[in-house]
Design an enzyme around this catalytic site. Structure first.
Site, PDB file in Angstrom:
ATOM      1  N   CYS A 151       0.927  -1.131  -0.159  1.00 26.29           N
ATOM      2  CA  CYS A 151       0.068  -0.075  -0.078  1.00 26.29           C
ATOM      3  C   CYS A 151       1.044   1.149  -0.025  1.00 26.29           C
ATOM      4  CB  CYS A 151      -1.112  -0.025   1.288  1.00 26.29           C
ATOM      5  SG  CYS A 151      -1.966   1.408   1.331  1.00 26.29           S
ATOM      6  N   CYS A 154      -0.374   3.775   2.862  1.00 27.99           N
ATOM      7  CA  CYS A 154      -0.070   3.736   4.131  1.00 27.99           C
ATOM      8  C   CYS A 154       1.548   3.354   4.360  1.00 27.99           C
ATOM      9  CB  CYS A 154      -0.691   2.490   4.679  1.00 27.99           C
ATOM     10  SG  CYS A 154      -2.426   2.694   4.742  1.00 27.99           S
ATOM     11  N   CYS A 165      -8.872   1.305   2.447  1.00 27.32           N
ATOM     12  CA  CYS A 165     -10.208   2.247   2.328  1.00 27.32           C
ATOM     13  C   CYS A 165      -9.992   3.769   2.219  1.00 27.32           C
ATOM     14  CB  CYS A 165     -11.097   1.907   3.774  1.00 27.32           C
ATOM     15  SG  CYS A 165     -12.388   2.856   3.740  1.00 27.32           S
ATOM     16  N   CYS A 168     -11.927   5.754   5.130  1.00 23.24           N
ATOM     17  CA  CYS A 168     -11.267   5.728   6.300  1.00 23.24           C
ATOM     18  C   CYS A 168      -9.706   6.210   6.559  1.00 23.24           C
ATOM     19  CB  CYS A 168     -11.554   4.244   7.066  1.00 23.24           C
ATOM     20  SG  CYS A 168     -13.254   3.850   7.317  1.00 23.24           S
ATOM     21  N   CYS A 171      -5.533   0.987   5.833  1.00 26.03           N
ATOM     22  CA  CYS A 171      -5.650  -0.546   5.247  1.00 26.03           C
ATOM     23  C   CYS A 171      -6.783  -1.498   6.256  1.00 26.03           C
ATOM     24  CB  CYS A 171      -4.448  -1.121   5.201  1.00 26.03           C
ATOM     25  SG  CYS A 171      -3.616  -0.695   3.456  1.00 26.03           S
ATOM     26  N   HIS A 178     -16.910  -0.605   2.495  1.00 29.27           N
ATOM     27  CA  HIS A 178     -17.112   0.473   3.509  1.00 29.27           C
ATOM     28  C   HIS A 178     -18.720   0.532   3.358  1.00 29.27           C
ATOM     29  CE1 HIS A 178     -16.100   4.357   5.719  1.00 29.27           C
ATOM     30  NE2 HIS A 178     -17.244   4.919   5.020  1.00 29.27           N
ATOM     31  N   CYS A 179     -19.162   0.840   4.756  1.00 27.50           N
ATOM     32  CA  CYS A 179     -20.780   1.185   4.664  1.00 27.50           C
ATOM     33  C   CYS A 179     -20.936   2.564   5.249  1.00 27.50           C
ATOM     34  CB  CYS A 179     -21.387   0.197   5.503  1.00 27.50           C
ATOM     35  SG  CYS A 179     -23.062   0.196   5.917  1.00 27.50           S
ATOM     36  N   CYS A 185     -15.824   0.575   8.143  1.00 32.50           N
ATOM     37  CA  CYS A 185     -15.665  -0.524   7.107  1.00 32.50           C
ATOM     38  C   CYS A 185     -16.174  -1.695   7.881  1.00 32.50           C
ATOM     39  CB  CYS A 185     -14.230  -0.785   6.909  1.00 32.50           C
ATOM     40  SG  CYS A 185     -13.480   0.584   5.541  1.00 32.50           S
TER      41      CYS A 185
END
Length: 329
Positions: A151, A154, A165, A168, A171, A178-179, A185
């Site tokens: 990533c 990150c 995400c 957010c 990771c 994601h909701c 998440c």
């Protein structure tokens, strides 16, 4: 950083809206339906009240866990991630888009694919330091080109099934999606709670719909003008019924993913594995029973409450060796 904080702050609005709908529907039950059901039958009134309050309590508990609990961040489990390093040879199978490329790599290699939200660039060449970090963990998945998953946002290697995400800003281990209704998440730490939330919400909305329908049935049956007929419970019944029907389909989809050991991302991102002959395979699929136990745990009394009972640590996952052996022969 400011963008993520602002997004998280604004993300609380759907959470409060959801809580408001739940409380409104519960008040509607006790204000309209419960009195008339109890008036006709104490047994039925007690039964429906226990069903409504029981499902409401459990769905609220599950919802609170989904909203408040960290879904699983590799940076918070650094020692766990590093403990999975090693030098045992291991075969990595690239994703389906890479013509079933099979590469012989050491266990110390790790991965870094490009996720659906674009957290990594598959064409970016990793630096020597980034490559050194990927050699600290053991993974069985790689990018489409066979390179380690890393990533770039990150600046850290990603364990299997981990995705970044963008909402957010972190990771997430075994990220499902994601909701916005959770402002969080659904990941390794919240997967069980999310499934329970769906199940209990279906039960709760079904109970609300039926009991308010009984309220109108009583009014029509007795045609008593002394029984006031309100419009508010009609809206509650329609909303609850609509949510119940929609969530049955949505919950059925997630039940299918659960029994096949897939996440929502894995179901559409074509990151399944292939046999050398070209047949599709999912190395994480251990069979329906073991897939279920991976999320809900071995203690059946804990299956019904959103406590931490998922097997494993979210970093390393058992694989189907029967399918794995077919990839190397």
């Amino acid at each position: 950083m400011f963008r993520h904080k602002l997004y998280r702050a604004l993300g609380t609005l759907p959470v409060f809206f959801t809580l408001g709908l739940l409380i409104w529907s519960l008040c509607g039950y006790f204000k309209f339906a419960a009195p008339y059901i109890f008036e006709r039958s104490t047994v039925l009134g007690t039964f429906w009240t226990l069903m409504v309050m029981g499902s409401f309590t459990l769905l609220l508990w599950s919802y609170a866990v989904c909203v408040a609990r960290n879904p699983g961040n590799p940076s918070l489990r650094r020692n766990t991630v590093l403990s999975h390093g090693g030098s045992t040879p291991f075969i990595r199978i690239a994703s389906s888009n890479s013509e079933s490329t099979i590469r012989q790599r050491s266990n110390s290699d790790a991965d870094s694919d490009s996720d659906s939200d674009g957290d990594s660039d598959s064409e970016t060449t990793l630096t020597e330091e980034q490559l050194r970090q990927t050699q600290l963990i053991h993974t069985v998945t790689v990018k489409e080109n066979g390179e380690p998953r890393f990533c770039l946002k990150c600046n850290a290697p990603k364990p299997d099934r981990t995705h970044h995400c963008s909402s957010c800003g972190i990771c997430v281990l075994k990220m499902d999606h994601h909701c916005p209704w959770l402002n969080n998440c659904v990941g390794f730490n919240t997967h069980k709670a999310f499934l329970l939330f769906l199940a209990y919400t279906v039960i709760y909305t079904f109970c609300i719909s039926i009991t308010i329908l009984v309220y109108y049935a009583i009014h029509l049956m007795y045609l008593d003008i002394t029984i006031p007929l309100y419009v508010e419970p009609l809206f509650i019944m329609m909303l609850a019924g609509s949510f119940s029907v929609c969530l049955i389909g949505f919950g059925g989809f997630h039940a299918y993913l659960l029994l096949n050991n897939l996440t929502t991302i894995e179901s559409y991102e074509s990151n399944k594995f292939r046999y050398a002959q070209g047949n599709s395979a999912n190395l994480f699929d251990l069979g329906s029973k073991r897939n279920f136990l991976q999320v809900f745990g071995n203690s059946w009394p804990h299956w019904f409450v959103p406590t931490r009972t998922s097997l494993g640590d979210g970093v390393k996952y058992p694989i189907n060796f029967e399918a794995y052996n077919l990839t190397v022969h």
